[in-house]
Every structure is written in structure tokens, then in C-alpha cells.
Design an enzyme around this catalytic site. Sequence first.
Site, PDB file in Angstrom:
ATOM      1  N   ASN A  92      26.936  -5.278 -21.246  1.00  0.00           N
ATOM      2  CA  ASN A  92      26.520  -5.910 -20.134  1.00  0.00           C
ATOM      3  C   ASN A  92      25.556  -7.288 -20.354  1.00  0.00           C
ATOM      4  OD1 ASN A  92      27.464  -4.392 -18.253  1.00  0.00           O
ATOM      5  ND2 ASN A  92      25.870  -3.323 -17.781  1.00  0.00           N
ATOM      6  N   ASP A 117      28.481   0.997 -18.355  1.00  0.00           N
ATOM      7  CA  ASP A 117      29.488   2.343 -17.089  1.00  0.00           C
ATOM      8  C   ASP A 117      30.352   3.137 -18.142  1.00  0.00           C
ATOM      9  OD1 ASP A 117      27.574   2.305 -14.827  1.00  0.00           O
ATOM     10  OD2 ASP A 117      28.892   0.233 -14.518  1.00  0.00           O
ATOM     11  N   PRO A 173      27.573   8.438 -18.916  1.00  0.00           N
ATOM     12  CA  PRO A 173      26.453   9.438 -17.529  1.00  0.00           C
ATOM     13  C   PRO A 173      25.643   8.360 -16.417  1.00  0.00           C
ATOM     14  CG  PRO A 173      25.232  10.030 -19.729  1.00  0.00           C
ATOM     15  CD  PRO A 173      26.669   9.336 -20.251  1.00  0.00           C
ATOM     16  N   LYS A 223      25.127   2.422  -2.100  1.00  0.00           N
ATOM     17  CA  LYS A 223      24.462   2.757  -3.450  1.00  0.00           C
ATOM     18  C   LYS A 223      22.966   3.762  -3.180  1.00  0.00           C
ATOM     19  CE  LYS A 223      25.318   0.846  -6.920  1.00  0.00           C
ATOM     20  NZ  LYS A 223      26.085  -1.339  -7.103  1.00  0.00           N
ATOM     21  N   LYS A 250      22.555   7.995  -4.861  1.00  0.00           N
ATOM     22  CA  LYS A 250      22.419   7.687  -5.278  1.00  0.00           C
ATOM     23  C   LYS A 250      21.055   8.897  -5.343  1.00  0.00           C
ATOM     24  CE  LYS A 250      24.112   4.329  -9.002  1.00  0.00           C
ATOM     25  NZ  LYS A 250      23.963   4.017 -10.497  1.00  0.00           N
TER      26      LYS A 250
HETATM   27  O1  C5P Z   1      26.182   2.068  -9.737  1.00  0.00           O
HETATM   28  P1  C5P Z   1      25.603   0.749 -10.798  1.00  0.00           P
HETATM   29  O2  C5P Z   1      25.874   1.012 -12.310  1.00  0.00           O
HETATM   30  O3  C5P Z   1      25.802  -0.100 -10.006  1.00  0.00           O
HETATM   31  O4  C5P Z   1      23.719   1.346  -9.624  1.00  0.00           O
HETATM   32  C1  C5P Z   1      22.569   0.275 -10.763  1.00  0.00           C
HETATM   33  C2  C5P Z   1      21.687   1.021 -10.720  1.00  0.00           C
HETATM   34  O5  C5P Z   1      21.590   2.862 -11.797  1.00  0.00           O
HETATM   35  C3  C5P Z   1      20.574   0.768 -11.545  1.00  0.00           C
HETATM   36  O6  C5P Z   1      19.174   1.098 -11.858  1.00  0.00           O
HETATM   37  C4  C5P Z   1      20.953   1.201 -13.345  1.00  0.00           C
HETATM   38  O7  C5P Z   1      19.640   1.217 -14.201  1.00  0.00           O
HETATM   39  C5  C5P Z   1      21.061   2.678 -12.885  1.00  0.00           C
HETATM   40  N1  C5P Z   1      22.203   3.137 -14.108  1.00  0.00           N
HETATM   41  C6  C5P Z   1      21.969   4.327 -14.837  1.00  0.00           C
HETATM   42  N2  C5P Z   1      22.801   4.332 -16.035  1.00  0.00           N
HETATM   43  C7  C5P Z   1      23.504   4.712 -15.431  1.00  0.00           C
HETATM   44  C8  C5P Z   1      24.638   2.672 -15.002  1.00  0.00           C
HETATM   45  C9  C5P Z   1      23.586   2.159 -13.578  1.00  0.00           C
HETATM   46  O8  C5P Z   1      21.034   4.523 -14.507  1.00  0.00           O
HETATM   47  N3  C5P Z   1      24.853   4.928 -16.386  1.00  0.00           N
END
Ligand code: C5P
Length: 399
Positions: free
Chosen positions: A210, A279, A305, A337, A341
Site C-alpha cells: 500500500n 489485505d 489476517p 468499520k 471490527k
Molecule cells: O479494513 P481496513 O483495512 O480499511 O481497516 C483499516 C484499519 O485496520 C487500520 O487501522 C489498519 O491498520 C488495520 N488493519 C490491520 N490488518 C489488516 C488490515 C487493516 O490491522 N490486515
Amino acid sequence: MAGVAKQNILLGVTGGISAYKSVELARLLLKAGASVRVVMTEAAGRFVSPLTFQAVTGNPVRTALFDEKHEAAMGHIELARWADRMLIAPASADFMARMAQGVANDLLSTVYLACPSPVAIAPAMNTNMWQHPAVQHNLSVLEGRGVRVLGPASGEQACGDKGFGRMLEPMEILATLKKELQSMPFASKKVLVTAGPTHEAIDPVRFIGNRSSGKMGYALARAFQEKGADVLLVSGPVSLASPPGVERIEVQTALQMYEAVFENIHAVDIFAGCAAVADYRPEHASEQKIKKSADKMDITLVRNPDILAEVAALEDGPFTLGFAAETEKLIENARAKLQAKQLDMLAANRVGEGMGFERDENSLRVIWSAGEEQLPVQDKQLLAEALVDLLANRYQANE
Ligand code: C5P
């Protein structure tokens, strides 16, 4: 949570006539609700007896590095770990020099090197000694390393000279400490921050990742540290220096980040997931560089994960702060979100069209279950400080 009460304060006493004032300082700290343990240098023992401190604090006073009886009870490492902060009063010119040089030739100097907690010194010496370039140099070295310097005051000295060099009065030291601790809402709290991107290897030279500079996560780590927290930064590949006083574990991939987080999460009070974790990762990374022979190439990706979601799902887990970078429907997506979460707090920002990534400024919409607040566009360090202040309020409300 804030204030001197319930703090473990290691009072270091070095050789100077004002050592007698430190007896009163120990008494005041105890009265304010702190636990106090005293370590004296040999020279300090020539001005005040260890027995005096022992009588005032009710705890044995340590003077020697090699003391079989005490090393079995609370050795120098245990003392360093026990302390939420170290206060060295009076700090002599000699002791400041040893601190600046990292000399560990007695118990107090050894505990100082082993102590990860904040350290304050209250210098006391003759005014000409204080003004000597060597002492001033050591002072700036110590300040540069984050040692807090209290005083000295100006006035008449025991030797008859006048000028700067007198130790601050015990009441003044206590007041400064109290004020500082009140602006330290995370004193004795452990915070884990993830930052930067992760790189998921396709082959030895290519990766999926990213866009993330890590600036926000690093700014956040610094802001937590400055508010008294013990901060562990788990960082993906970025070209940023660790903020002073912050411990860093460097990782490349999401799986490595996951491992580093879960190896340390048991002791953590607050988890801030600021990393832009990939992701997905390629199911198989090629061992050799892939040649561009075919016109088309397929890479099978598998899910990584969700580190933040798994931390938030822990029983008795830490307070969780997540981030959401959205290109549209900012609030709607952010609320979804937060819910999905099960986070305590979420900071959302709009990205794309020159916003968000790799910039020094940003704005955030911070939401929690029963409220929200907009933090306006500002430098990422100031933004991180404002976010940490907001989080302190929510964290205290949750406690
Ligand atoms: O679902 P999304 O990726 O948009 O969520 C972003 C948040 O989740 C951020 O705080 C990011 O650090 C965390 N995250 C994570 N592990 C992942 C994907 C996102 O800790 N695999």
C-alpha cells in the site's frame, strides 16, 4: 491516573550538601501518594546517612552495586524496572558527567542506564562549576536524550557564592513533577503502534504494498511517548527514524507484523493500528525473479489476517484505535468499520486527489460509539497530539 499518586519513584541522591533537602523531598513524595525507593551514591552517604532515608521511606536504602543480600531481593535491574520514573536530586557535576558518558561504576549510575522510564535531575553545585563549559556540555547531552532538568535555582549557596547552582526547593520539585505528570495521561501505560506499509513479495525484487509513508504512525508513537507512555512501534518498511525513547520492531510483511504484535500484545494497554497492512499476499512468492516472457500473468492472492480486528476481539484486550482511509462516504464507511471490527475509536481520513498519503498534513474525523469530532487540517505531528488527547479522554472514560 495522572499525578504523583501511585507512581513508583526511584529517588537517586548524589554527593552534595543539598542531599539533606532530599530527605524532605522523599517525605513530600510519600505524602503525595508515591512509593519511594532511595539509591544513594557513596558520596551522598557522606552528607546524609542512608538510615535517615530508610526511616523516612520505610524501605531499605541501596548504596552498593555488589550487595549480595539486596541483589537477591531487588537487584539493580529490578529496581530499574520497578521505577515509573527516576528523580536524581541533588544531581552533582560528577554524576551528570557519568550519566552523559554512560559510565556504570556504581549502583545509581547502573540503575540509570537500565531504567527505561523518564528521568529527571535536579542539579546542585557551586555556581562556577555549573557555568563550566564541561558541565554545560553534559547538560545539553542529557537534555538531548530527553532527561528533564529541574532548576537549578539562583541564590546564596552553602559555600557563600551567589548565582545559579542551588537545588530547587523540595516543594518546587514536587510541584514541577505533579504538573508534568498531569500532562502525562499515559504515564506507566504501554502502547503498541503499527505503522507504515507492508510489502508482500511476488518474487525477490517485486512486491505488493500500500502507499504509506508511515508519517502518521510515527507521529502518533512520538505523541504517546511524550504523554508518558512506554511505546512499542511495529513498523513496516519506511525511511523514518524512530522517535526518541520509542522501541521499534521492523517488519516487512503482514504476517511478520501479525507475529510481532501478538508476541507483545499481552502487556499492552492501548493498541493503535496505523499501518497500511496489505489485505492480500501472493499465495506463492517465486524464489527467482520472474522473467517477462508471457503477455499475461496471474498471481493468486490470499487474505492476510486483520491484525486490528483480531486485537479488538481479544478477551480483556487493550483499548483499540483503528484508522480508515476512504475515498468516498467517509463517515458511513468509518461507522461501519468501527462496528464491524468492534473498535473503541476510529480515525478516518479521505484519501486520493492529493490527500492523505505521503503528505505532512492531514485532517481526521474521529469517531467512537457515542460521539465524533473533526480534527482540522494540520501538520501530522500536531494532528497526532490532538488525536492522543482525544483518546486520553475516551480511555479515561472507559476505565
Ligand atoms: O479494513 P481496513 O483495512 O480499511 O481497516 C483499516 C484499519 O485496520 C487500520 O487501522 C489498519 O491498520 C488495520 N488493519 C490491520 N490488518 C489488516 C488490515 C487493516 O490491522 N490486515
